[in-house]
Write a protein that holds these residues in place. Sequence first.
Motif, mmCIF file in Angstrom:
data_model
loop_
_atom_site.group_PDB
_atom_site.id
_atom_site.type_symbol
_atom_site.label_atom_id
_atom_site.label_comp_id
_atom_site.label_asym_id
_atom_site.label_seq_id
_atom_site.Cartn_x
_atom_site.Cartn_y
_atom_site.Cartn_z
ATOM 1 N N GLY A 18 21.375 39.327 46.380
ATOM 2 C CA GLY A 18 22.003 39.453 47.695
ATOM 3 C C GLY A 18 23.505 39.275 47.667
ATOM 4 N N ASN A 19 24.040 38.609 46.639
ATOM 5 C CA ASN A 19 25.484 38.511 46.464
ATOM 6 C C ASN A 19 25.904 39.682 45.589
ATOM 7 O OD1 ASN A 19 25.397 36.097 47.855
ATOM 8 N ND2 ASN A 19 25.633 34.799 46.060
ATOM 9 N N VAL A 20 26.741 40.586 46.121
ATOM 10 C CA VAL A 20 27.067 41.828 45.412
ATOM 11 C C VAL A 20 28.566 42.119 45.465
ATOM 12 C CG1 VAL A 20 24.782 42.837 45.843
ATOM 13 C CG2 VAL A 20 26.625 43.240 47.480
ATOM 14 N N ASP A 21 28.981 43.077 44.665
ATOM 15 C CA ASP A 21 30.344 43.620 44.670
ATOM 16 C C ASP A 21 31.421 42.551 44.469
ATOM 17 O OD1 ASP A 21 29.188 46.091 45.127
ATOM 18 O OD2 ASP A 21 29.479 46.005 47.292
ATOM 19 N N PHE A 22 31.285 41.753 43.437
ATOM 20 C CA PHE A 22 32.269 40.712 43.140
ATOM 21 C C PHE A 22 33.564 41.324 42.620
ATOM 22 C CE2 PHE A 22 28.519 38.131 43.321
ATOM 23 C CZ PHE A 22 28.965 36.881 43.730
ATOM 24 N N THR A 23 34.688 40.815 43.117
ATOM 25 C CA THR A 23 36.010 41.212 42.628
ATOM 26 C C THR A 23 36.895 39.975 42.535
ATOM 27 O OG1 THR A 23 36.792 41.702 44.866
ATOM 28 C CG2 THR A 23 35.928 43.547 43.603
ATOM 29 N N ASP A 24 37.798 39.989 41.575
ATOM 30 C CA ASP A 24 38.748 38.886 41.431
ATOM 31 C C ASP A 24 39.786 38.964 42.541
ATOM 32 O OD1 ASP A 24 37.592 37.842 39.102
ATOM 33 O OD2 ASP A 24 38.763 39.174 37.814
ATOM 34 N N VAL A 25 40.108 37.803 43.123
ATOM 35 C CA VAL A 25 41.137 37.709 44.146
ATOM 36 C C VAL A 25 41.914 36.417 43.935
ATOM 37 C CG1 VAL A 25 39.890 39.038 45.903
ATOM 38 C CG2 VAL A 25 39.593 36.557 45.798
ATOM 39 N N THR A 26 43.070 36.348 44.544
ATOM 40 C CA THR A 26 43.816 35.096 44.627
ATOM 41 C C THR A 26 44.003 34.823 46.106
ATOM 42 O OG1 THR A 26 44.935 35.501 42.532
ATOM 43 C CG2 THR A 26 45.946 33.886 44.010
ATOM 44 N N VAL A 27 43.519 33.655 46.536
ATOM 45 C CA VAL A 27 43.574 33.273 47.950
ATOM 46 C C VAL A 27 44.308 31.944 48.042
ATOM 47 C CG1 VAL A 27 42.205 32.714 49.985
ATOM 48 C CG2 VAL A 27 41.402 34.478 48.415
ATOM 49 N N ARG A 62 36.554 34.592 43.591
ATOM 50 C CA ARG A 62 35.775 35.821 43.481
ATOM 51 C C ARG A 62 35.315 36.209 44.883
ATOM 52 N NH1 ARG A 62 35.134 39.072 39.581
ATOM 53 N NH2 ARG A 62 32.907 38.967 39.301
ATOM 54 N N LYS A 63 35.834 37.335 45.368
ATOM 55 C CA LYS A 63 35.426 37.868 46.659
ATOM 56 C C LYS A 63 34.120 38.628 46.437
ATOM 57 C CE LYS A 63 36.970 41.211 50.096
ATOM 58 N NZ LYS A 63 38.028 42.151 50.452
ATOM 59 N N PHE A 64 33.209 38.542 47.408
ATOM 60 C CA PHE A 64 31.956 39.272 47.267
ATOM 61 C C PHE A 64 31.428 39.672 48.630
ATOM 62 C CE2 PHE A 64 30.697 34.917 47.854
ATOM 63 C CZ PHE A 64 29.510 34.947 48.560
ATOM 64 N N LYS A 65 30.436 40.506 48.612
ATOM 65 C CA LYS A 65 29.757 40.923 49.833
ATOM 66 C C LYS A 65 28.328 40.409 49.800
ATOM 67 C CE LYS A 65 32.333 44.911 51.270
ATOM 68 N NZ LYS A 65 32.758 44.353 52.514
#
Length: 174
Positions: A102-111, A117-120
């Motif tokens: 259910g956790n998908v489309d992970f991308t590296d981000v800096t917040v 890791r941002k995800f949908k």
Amino acid sequence: MKRAGTAMVVAGLAVVGLVGCDSGESTSKGATTTAKPVLWNPCTEISDAVLSEAGVDPATEEKGVAGVPQSGWEICGWMAPKYGLTVYTSAKSLAEFEAKPGNVDFTDVTVAGRPGRKFKVAGDSRNLICDVVFATQGGVVQLEVMNRASLDGLEEPCVYLNNAASALVPTFPR
């Protein structure tokens, strides 16, 4: 006098339990289980001033999921006029979190200057949710913003998350 001494011992044991120094539980076979790790608790560790700076109302605090505690997690959420914001902590590793169905489309981000890791979440077809998870020494901290589905003309939820993160992320454990 005996009762006063007993009360002090009971009070002392309660304090030990609150700070997480539990040495384990005995099982019916006499073995001792390992104590659960004490998780960073967003409900107690994030100040009202920081919450206000993040754009949410501290008085709307809700612990758990719909008020129900979840085993292995510390969860706390607050409301803003256009969205809800939730902070989750777990002792799970980032790899375990990424492997969760259910956790998908992970991308590296800096917040807020911190890598994450941002995800949908699978099924978020209306793009109402923005999630970022950060690795910590003791597991993960997840920051989630969910737009109010009943409102139109809202910003993309990650815009709200990034705005709130500047106040919140510095309070997260490393």
